[in-house]
Design an enzyme around this catalytic site. Structure first.
Site, PDB file in Angstrom:
ATOM      1  N   GLY A 134       2.762  11.929  -9.805  1.00 55.28           N
ATOM      2  CA  GLY A 134       3.542  11.478  -8.660  1.00 55.28           C
ATOM      3  C   GLY A 134       4.913  10.989  -9.087  1.00 55.28           C
ATOM      4  CG  ASN A 149       9.552  14.649  -8.594  1.00 51.51           C
ATOM      5  OD1 ASN A 149      10.225  14.275  -9.547  1.00 51.51           O
ATOM      6  ND2 ASN A 149       9.127  15.897  -8.482  1.00 51.51           N
ATOM      7  CB  ALA A 205      -1.452   3.115  -8.620  1.00 54.45           C
ATOM      8  CB  THR A 253      -4.086   3.448  -0.900  1.00 57.21           C
ATOM      9  OG1 THR A 253      -2.865   3.848  -0.241  1.00 57.21           O
ATOM     10  CG2 THR A 253      -3.786   2.306  -1.849  1.00 57.21           C
ATOM     11  CB  SER A 292      -6.117  -2.010  -8.114  1.00 59.10           C
ATOM     12  OG  SER A 292      -5.803  -3.084  -7.235  1.00 59.10           O
ATOM     13  CG  ASN A 335      -1.277  -4.953  -3.815  1.00 61.33           C
ATOM     14  OD1 ASN A 335      -0.722  -5.465  -4.772  1.00 61.33           O
ATOM     15  ND2 ASN A 335      -0.712  -4.880  -2.619  1.00 61.33           N
ATOM     16  CG  HIS A 341       3.278  -1.286   3.901  1.00 59.06           C
ATOM     17  ND1 HIS A 341       2.166  -1.953   4.381  1.00 59.06           N
ATOM     18  CD2 HIS A 341       3.280  -1.474   2.556  1.00 59.06           C
ATOM     19  CE1 HIS A 341       1.518  -2.518   3.370  1.00 59.06           C
ATOM     20  NE2 HIS A 341       2.178  -2.234   2.258  1.00 59.06           N
ATOM     21  CE  LYS A 397       0.529   1.527   2.981  1.00 59.03           C
ATOM     22  NZ  LYS A 397       0.271   2.197   1.668  1.00 59.03           N
TER      23      LYS A 397
END
Length: 254
Positions: free
Chosen positions: A8, A10, A85, A87, A109, A111, A142, A146
């Site tokens: 990820g 970019n 990382a 979600t 996680s 977060n 956010h 998102k």
């Protein structure tokens, strides 16, 4: 020297993690994975993990749930630890992570902020002490870009509320179209999207004539990048299994 593959690369968090690595001589990004392909960077970028044939110590993923299967396959073949990382995983994908953790170390996680993980503990304590006499609402905010809603952190906070109280706590995602009053045991979870907000989370306890609001605000994406890099270093001497921020914090306290 810790040699990192950045999945990820970019995206916004990919750039934030690259900036963090550029200030630390012990961190080195050897390659990037990104579906968007190449760009002018200080490391080679590959559209799919299988294109990379070099060596690395760990993969850090800030991409998209759709990338999970190819990443896990790559790490399993090479016995590489991975920091997830991202979600928004489905139940089937969570089962895939569980299976892979039998063979490689996986740090996951929703977060990577140290402050948020302190907030989780404070919410548990408040929920246990205030009990069912207080209504609970969770609000997360956010930036407009998102994709998933509610945030993974909001769901973590809900889990903390649920763990803290003996009363059955049911999540309610917004209340559009409802005509009934608030029911006992509800936990309202609300998502706000707009502008360039890095991330804000509030857990509100509303009692009879009083309220307690616990708030965390993330001002810079660099704090999540720092947390993910701490997690990557943490995995270096770990056996296969699943790890999270609580494991990292416990090791920091020892």
């Amino acid at each position: 020297m810790l040699d990192i593959i950045l999945s990820g690369c970019n995206g916004r968090m990919g750039h934030a993690l690259e900036a963090q690595c550029s200030t630390d001589t012990e961190l080195n990004i050897v390659a990037g994975f990104d579906i968007l392909g190449t760009s002018e960077r200080n490391f080679p970028i590959f559209a799919v993990p299988s294109e990379f044939s070099g060596s690395a110590d760990v993969v850090v993923d800030f991409s998209h749930p759709a990338a999970l299967s190819s990443l896990l396959s790559f790490c399993l073949q090479r016995r590489l630890p991975i920091v997830l990382a991202t979600t928004g995983y489905s139940q089937a994908q969570l089962a895939e992570i569980e299976d892979a953790s039998q063979s490689i170390p996986i740090f996951r996680s929703r977060n990577f902020s140290l402050g948020v993980n302190v907030l989780l503990e404070l919410v548990r304590q408040a929920g246990a002490m205030l009990g069912e006499d207080f209504d609970v609402e969770i609000v997360e905010r956010h930036h407009r870009m998102k994709a998933d809603s509610p945030s993974g952190t909001a769901l973590m906070l809900y889990d903390s509320v649920k763990e803290a109280t003996e009363t059955l706590r049911q999540p309610v995602f917004g209340r559009y179209g409802r005509t009934a009053q608030r029911q006992p045991g509800e936990v309202g979870i609300h998502a706000v999207r707009g502008g360039t907000i890095t991330g804000e989370h509030e857990v509100c306890f509303y009692g009879d004539g009083e309220e307690l609001i616990l708030t965390h605000r993330a001002e810079k994406r660099s704090l999540f990048a720092r947390g993910a890099l701490r997690a990557a270093a943490f995995l270096m001497d770990k056996p296969a299994g699943k790890y999270d921020m609580q494991d990292l914090i416990e090791e920091m306290l020892r």
